[in-house]
Design an enzyme around this catalytic site. Structure first.
Site, PDB file in Angstrom:
ATOM      1  N   ASP A 115     101.916  28.048  61.958  1.00 43.58           N
ATOM      2  CA  ASP A 115     100.874  27.199  62.549  1.00 43.58           C
ATOM      3  C   ASP A 115      99.686  28.050  62.964  1.00 43.58           C
ATOM      4  O   ASP A 115      99.824  28.996  63.742  1.00 43.58           O
ATOM      5  CB  ASP A 115     101.416  26.466  63.778  1.00 43.58           C
ATOM      6  N   TYR A 128      91.268  29.714  65.875  1.00 46.30           N
ATOM      7  CA  TYR A 128      91.987  30.935  66.233  1.00 46.30           C
ATOM      8  C   TYR A 128      91.366  32.158  65.557  1.00 46.30           C
ATOM      9  O   TYR A 128      91.699  33.293  65.919  1.00 46.30           O
ATOM     10  CB  TYR A 128      93.454  30.852  65.830  1.00 46.30           C
ATOM     11  N   LYS A 186      94.274  23.557  61.727  1.00 44.25           N
ATOM     12  CA  LYS A 186      93.560  22.516  62.465  1.00 44.25           C
ATOM     13  C   LYS A 186      92.058  22.676  62.300  1.00 44.25           C
ATOM     14  O   LYS A 186      91.545  23.794  62.296  1.00 44.25           O
ATOM     15  CB  LYS A 186      93.910  22.596  63.964  1.00 44.25           C
ATOM     16  N   HIS A 192      91.973  19.193  65.962  1.00 44.11           N
ATOM     17  CA  HIS A 192      92.461  20.076  67.021  1.00 44.11           C
ATOM     18  C   HIS A 192      92.352  19.468  68.416  1.00 44.11           C
ATOM     19  O   HIS A 192      93.206  19.706  69.271  1.00 44.11           O
ATOM     20  CB  HIS A 192      91.683  21.394  66.960  1.00 44.11           C
TER      21      HIS A 192
END
Length: 292
Positions: free
Chosen positions: A45, A50, A75, A108
């Site tokens: 994931d 990120y 996401k 997200h």
């Protein structure tokens, strides 16, 4: 160890336990993914926000595990909401991950104050699903009311709602809403890292109820907590960049909690969130660009 699989509402199967890479530094992410896949994980994931999707892709390539065996989840960030923007957001993620198809794509955050953009992004994901570029679509941090509105305005019920869940914050109301719609609950911060690294003095890993159960099974507190997620039927995505911890978190398929133990852990819920309210996120305060 035998991985547990969950079946999503569109019949796609997903490994219940995955490696999360939230806050994993890019320079450590590739090795963490390699360590996870070699330990038996088949679910990773990540997220555009990120800033480590490229390193996740590198880890998958270098692991030697065939792409067809790996469930990749990412996401879209709020800066890429809107229909055309979301399609471009997918392209950016797929390119960084080095794949043509993403297994699970989520929005997200709900972007509550501009929910029309959230809906438009989800509609773009429906197009990607219809075109076979993603295998399943879902949401993250969506309240029960937001789920109701999204579902009323779109054609595909989300397969997953990824929300903060751990023994100190178990979100029964949100889980019930997911269940009502046939949406799988996926737990972020499953071990309670949002408390451990936040401003809280409590730590689920040191809770006497959990440490006692851990002693009974000769397991760590983290393993007991992850088993609690699995026994509830949740998906969980614990994060670590340490190979021994990554392997330890996967060593949870050789025992199960009793109904009384699950109930005892359920009773630890504080009702207090770790981190900001998802509805407080706006383009003004969190709208950073996602580079190509």
């Amino acid at each position: 160890m035998t991985q547990t699989y969950l079946t999503l509402n569109n019949s796609v199967t997903m490994p219940a336990l995955g490696l999360g890479v939230y806050q994993s530094p890019p320079e450590q992410t590739t090795d963490a993914v390699i360590a996870a896949l070699r330990a038996g994980y088949r679910h990773i994931d990540t997220a555009a926000a990120y800033f480590n999707e490229r390193e996740v892709g590198e880890g998958i390539t270098k692991s030697g595990v065939d792409r067809s065996e790996i469930f990749i989840e990412t996401k879209l960030w709020i800066s890429d909401y809107g229909y055309d923007q979301a399609l471009h957001g997918f392209d950016k993620s797929a390119r960084k991950l080095g794949v043509d198809q993403i297994d699970l794509l989520l929005i997200h955050q709900p972007l509550a104050v501009e929910f029309d953009k959230t809906v438009a992004a989800y509609q773009a994901m429906e197009t990607l699903l219809a075109d076979g570029r993603v295998r399943a679509i879902g949401v993250s941090n969506q309240t029960p009311a937001e789920l109701d509105e999204l579902i009323s305005r779109t054609g595909v019920v989300p397969a997953v709602n990824q929300i903060q869940i751990h023994p100190y914050y178990s979100q029964r109301e949100w889980r019930a809403a997911n269940d009502r719609h046939g949406i799988l609950t996926q737990s972020w911060s499953p071990i309670g890292g949002s408390y451990i690294y936040g401003d809280f003095t409590t730590n689920p890993l040191q809770d006497p109820v959990i440490t006692a159960i851990a002693g009974k099974y000769a397991k760590t507190s983290a393993q007991v907590i992850l088993r609690w997620h699995l026994d509830h039927g949740f998906s969980a995505i614990p994060k670590s960049v340490k190979p021994h911890r990554i392997a330890e978190n996967f060593d949870v398929f050789d025992f199960a909690l009793t109904a009384d133990e699950i109930t005892a852990i359920d009773a630890l819920d504080t009702g207090v969130r770790g981190g900001p309210d998802p509805d407080s996120l706006t383009l003004d305060n969190y709208g950073f660009p996602i580079p190509d």
